[in-house]
Motif scaffolding. Sequence first.
Motif, short mmCIF file in Angstrom:
data_model
loop_
_atom_site.label_atom_id
_atom_site.label_comp_id
_atom_site.label_asym_id
_atom_site.label_seq_id
_atom_site.Cartn_x
_atom_site.Cartn_y
_atom_site.Cartn_z
N PHE A 58 38.91 31.26 35.20
CA PHE A 58 39.50 32.27 34.70
C PHE A 58 40.09 33.15 35.32
N SER A 59 39.09 33.07 36.95
CA SER A 59 39.16 34.34 38.25
C SER A 59 40.99 33.77 38.50
N SER A 60 40.82 32.32 38.73
CA SER A 60 41.61 31.82 39.61
C SER A 60 43.08 30.96 38.74
N TYR A 61 42.67 30.54 38.17
CA TYR A 61 43.94 30.94 36.87
C TYR A 61 44.38 29.71 37.44
N SER A 62 43.15 28.28 37.35
CA SER A 62 43.17 26.87 37.89
C SER A 62 43.95 26.59 37.05
N LYS A 63 43.71 26.98 35.57
CA LYS A 63 44.05 26.30 34.22
C LYS A 63 43.95 27.69 33.74
N TYR A 99 40.28 44.07 37.81
CA TYR A 99 39.49 44.28 36.63
C TYR A 99 38.30 43.38 36.75
N GLY A 100 37.48 44.25 35.43
CA GLY A 100 36.00 43.72 35.28
C GLY A 100 35.77 43.18 33.82
N TYR A 101 35.42 42.42 33.99
CA TYR A 101 35.14 41.39 32.64
C TYR A 101 33.29 41.04 32.57
N ARG A 102 33.19 40.60 31.30
CA ARG A 102 31.77 40.25 31.01
C ARG A 102 32.32 39.01 29.84
N PHE A 119 34.17 41.03 38.48
CA PHE A 119 35.83 41.07 39.00
C PHE A 119 36.73 40.43 39.10
N SER A 120 37.40 40.44 38.54
CA SER A 120 38.71 39.41 39.04
C SER A 120 40.25 40.35 39.61
N ALA A 121 40.90 39.64 39.80
CA ALA A 121 42.50 40.31 39.74
C ALA A 121 43.13 39.58 38.57
N ALA A 122 42.71 39.00 37.58
CA ALA A 122 43.05 38.08 37.05
C ALA A 122 42.71 39.22 35.90
N GLU A 123 44.51 39.53 35.02
CA GLU A 123 44.04 40.47 33.79
C GLU A 123 44.07 39.67 32.11
#
Length: 258
Positions: A58-63, A99-102, A119-123
Motif C-alpha cells: 500500500f505504502s510503496s504502490y509496488s502493486k 495520510y493516516g490509515y488503520r 502514515f503513508s504518502a499514498a492516498e
Amino acid sequence: MKTNKKGMTLVECIIAMAVFAIATTGFTMVATTCMKAQAKASRRMTATNNQTTNLEHFSSYSKVLDPEYCNVKPMSTGINKFKMTFDFGTVKVENDDIYGYRSVLDPSSPDGVFELSFFSAAEQVDLAEGEYWITLYNNSSSQHTWDINCAVPGDSQVFEFFNNEHDNSIQQALPRHIWAPNGGYMKFGFKQRTPGVGDLSSCLQITDVDANPPVTYHVGLSSDNLISEDKNYCAIYFDDGEFKSAKKFEEDHKDPDE
C-alpha cells in the motif's frame, strides 16, 4: 524356607489403572492445549506477516492498490490528511501531504484483534464509474520527460484529468513531469466526462520530449489493451521501450525458475 508369592490384588490393579488413566488424561489435555496455542500463535504470526506485506504494498504502490484486500481504512473521517514536522535543529522540514490509515484483519477471524495504524504518502481515492486512478512507472535505466494529454485525434473533449481531491482544473493536459530512472513514478486521475462515452482503447497520448525527434505513444485503458484494471486502479510500466500493463510487466520479469 517359605517364599512369598503374593501378587497385586484386583483392587490394587484397578486403583493403579485409575491413577494411570487420570495421569494420562491430564497429560493429553495439557498437550492438546499446547498444540492449540501453538497453532493459534502460528496463525496469528502468518496473519501479521501478510498484513505487514499488504501495508508495504500500500505504502510503496509496488502493486496496484486494492484497499478492500488490504483491509485498509482511513484513520479518521474528513480529508484524513495530516501535517508532519521534522526538526533537524537548524532546519525544519514540513510535509502536509501525509495520510493516516488503520488496517484490521478480517473481523470474523478469531485473530481479528490485530489492528495496525500507519502514515503513508499514498492516498486513497474513491472512484466513480468512468474514473481511473493511474500510476505511471518508469522502469527504464534512463530519465524521461513526458507530456501527457488526452486530446487524441477524434476526441470531442470527452476525457479529462483530475487529482486525488477530484479537482479537474488540470483538464486535458498534465503539467510536464520528469520521471526518474529505475522506478520513478507519478499518480494521476483520468475520467470520462460522461461514463461510458469515449473510446478507451487509445485515450492517453504520451510524448517523450527527450527523444530527438519527440516520440508519441498512444496508450489505452481498455481491459484488452495495455492496462489491467482492478476496481479502476491502473498501473502502467515503461519498460524495454514500450508501455506495458502490470500483468504483462510481471510476466516479462517473472523468474523462469518459478
